[in-house]
Design an enzyme around this catalytic site. Structure first.
Site, PDB file in Angstrom:
ATOM      1  N   ASP A  77       0.841  -1.192   0.000  1.00  0.00           N
ATOM      2  CA  ASP A  77       0.000   0.000   0.000  1.00  0.00           C
ATOM      3  C   ASP A  77       0.878   1.244   0.000  1.00  0.00           C
ATOM      4  O   ASP A  77       1.929   1.264  -0.645  1.00  0.00           O
ATOM      5  CB  ASP A  77      -0.934  -0.030   1.217  1.00  0.00           C
ATOM      6  CG  ASP A  77      -2.273   0.626   0.940  1.00  0.00           C
ATOM      7  OD1 ASP A  77      -2.292   1.849   0.760  1.00  0.00           O
ATOM      8  OD2 ASP A  77      -3.305  -0.075   0.898  1.00  0.00           O
ATOM      9  N   HIS A 110      -3.792   5.621   3.672  1.00  0.00           N
ATOM     10  CA  HIS A 110      -4.574   4.452   3.255  1.00  0.00           C
ATOM     11  C   HIS A 110      -3.996   3.161   3.813  1.00  0.00           C
ATOM     12  O   HIS A 110      -4.712   2.319   4.363  1.00  0.00           O
ATOM     13  CB  HIS A 110      -4.638   4.385   1.730  1.00  0.00           C
ATOM     14  CG  HIS A 110      -5.548   3.321   1.203  1.00  0.00           C
ATOM     15  ND1 HIS A 110      -5.124   2.049   0.928  1.00  0.00           N
ATOM     16  CD2 HIS A 110      -6.859   3.347   0.902  1.00  0.00           C
ATOM     17  CE1 HIS A 110      -6.133   1.327   0.476  1.00  0.00           C
ATOM     18  NE2 HIS A 110      -7.205   2.096   0.448  1.00  0.00           N
ATOM     19  N   SER A 266     -11.627  -2.052  -0.455  1.00  0.00           N
ATOM     20  CA  SER A 266     -10.339  -2.062   0.239  1.00  0.00           C
ATOM     21  C   SER A 266     -10.522  -2.545   1.671  1.00  0.00           C
ATOM     22  O   SER A 266      -9.756  -3.369   2.170  1.00  0.00           O
ATOM     23  CB  SER A 266      -9.716  -0.665   0.254  1.00  0.00           C
ATOM     24  OG  SER A 266      -9.119  -0.356  -0.968  1.00  0.00           O
TER      25      SER A 266
END
Length: 409
Positions: A77, A110, A266
């Site tokens: 990520d 994120h 996600s």
């Protein structure tokens, strides 16, 4: 109302020529879509009480058996901010697939969010991950040249002396699975890693196929809500294997600790990755093929007959407590790994379709086609100096929102 969230990295998008003309209205709508709630402060329970999937997945019972101890989940990520209270002691030194660094910082947030959902300790601000005793191995995968860096990351993990047991990839790039990525996935699976990816967030619009979710051997994850209905934007694709919670997901900004609600595959992928970590911890010697088969066999289908395949939920919702406790034959069907075996032997790939028959099930009733990307054109120039400042601020905000639509959460 909830919003999708994702990484924001400069230079990934080109700007549509019509964007500046639409920014004011777009930003107004986007701002209106954000729902912030008070910070959890010193009361961890105030956040945990909003994690509806804890009770929905029967995690209280699952945690009596396993909390994921001894399992490492690699989070490919934007990096992971190791100093976040809920992750203290959980984050191992990782690496940046594009250069130096141990990936324990996160300029975007994120990756940190995914890590908290996987292995949050529930201490401060108070998010409790699905596998609260697991470890996180952060791996930076830049958005630019994302597929290439995914291959680099997977190959490096495969070459390590102690590879992670689970790999979470909460992102996607529109297009077929690249040949080198498929080879890297095969190598990782052969090393015992279970690879999980988000299915995509544009099931109600473009719905295009995207990698790495569409690569053979990857557990692609769709999203559902607390009402047990598929999320309307979850990708409708034959490659979807399982489903996880991905609607009205409480989370917080790693920098400000402000909490908000989000939608996306996600989150669903992160929660399924953590669920797999629970089962891997309890069955440390079980072959990965057999462990994934346990999840397929014990999944709960909300989009068709039990045992059938759906293009939005795959074989159904992953249920960690059932995967830990149900009796499942060692040779239970595993269509996800069967697809990888066909690719590896050069046989024609036969991905699960909406007419496929699930293990012990009936024909699927799911439908679907494909996932997302951003429209591209050049940057609008020649704006009066006084307007430029305002436009740049608005563009910066809009970029983050567009990125959220691109990075599947």
């Amino acid at each position: 109302m909830s919003q999708p969230r994702s990484r924001s990295v400069a230079g990934r998008l080109k700007w549509p020529a019509t964007l500046v003309l639409q920014l004011t209205g777009v930003v107004g709508l986007l701002v209106a879509s954000i729902v912030f709630v008070p910070s959890a402060g010193a009361d961890p329970g105030s956040l945990q009480s909003q994690e509806w999937w804890i009770s929905r997945l029967g995690l209280g019972d699952a945690w009596k058996i396993s909390k994921g101890a001894g399992v490492t989940v690699a989070v490919l990520d934007s990096g992971v901010k190791a100093s976040v209270g809920d992750l203290r002691g959980a984050v191992l030194p990782g690496f940046d697939s594009s250069g130096p660094g141990d990936a324990r910082t996160d300029p975007d947030g994120h990756g940190t969010s995914m890590a908290v959902e996987i292995a949050g300790r529930g201490s401060s601000p108070g998010m409790l991950g699905v596998a609260p005793a697991a470890k996180i191995l952060p791996v930076v995968v830049p958005i630019q040249n994302e597929n290439d860096y995914t291959v680099v990351a997977l190959n490096k993990l495969s070459a390590s002396a102690h590879p992670p047991q689970v790999v979470n990839m909460s992102y996607g790039e529109v297009g077929a699975c690249p040949t080198d990525m498929q080879a890297a996935i095969k190598k990782a699976v052969d090393k015992g890693m279970i690879l999980v990816a988000s299915a995509g967030n544009e099931g109600s619009s473009t719905n295009q196929s995207q990698s790495p979710a569409n690569c053979a051997g990857v557990v692609a994850v769709g999203a559902f809500g607390n009402d047990l209905k598929p999320w309307v934007k979850s990708q409708r694709q034959p490659y979807v294997g399982l489903a996880g919670p991905g609607v009205h997901i409480v989370g917080y900004d790693a920098a400000t600790l402000k909490t908000a609600y989000y939608n996306g595959t996600s989150d669903a992928a992160a929660i399924v990755s953590a669920s797999i970590a629970l089962v891997r911890s309890h069955f440390p010697q079980m072959p990965s093929r057999q462990l994934v088969a346990r999840f397929i066999a014990t999944a709960r289908q909300f989009d068709g007959a039990q045992g059938s395949h759906s293009d939005v939920l795959g074989w159904g919702a992953a249920r960690p407590h059932h995967a830990l406790t149900d009796q499942v034959a060692a040779n239970a069907p595993n269509p996800i790994y069967d697809a990888l075996a066909r690719v590896s032997t050069g046989e024609p790939s036969a991905p699960t379709s909406s007419a496929a028959t699930a293990p012990g099930g009936q024909a699927s009733t799911g439908t679907g086609h494909a996932a997302s990307s951003s429209s591209n054109t050049g940057i609008v120039i020649g704006i009066v100096a006084a307007v430029v400042v305002v436009v740049l601020v608005v563009i910066g905000f809009a970029l983050r929102q567009r990125r959220r639509a691109r990075w599947v959460r």
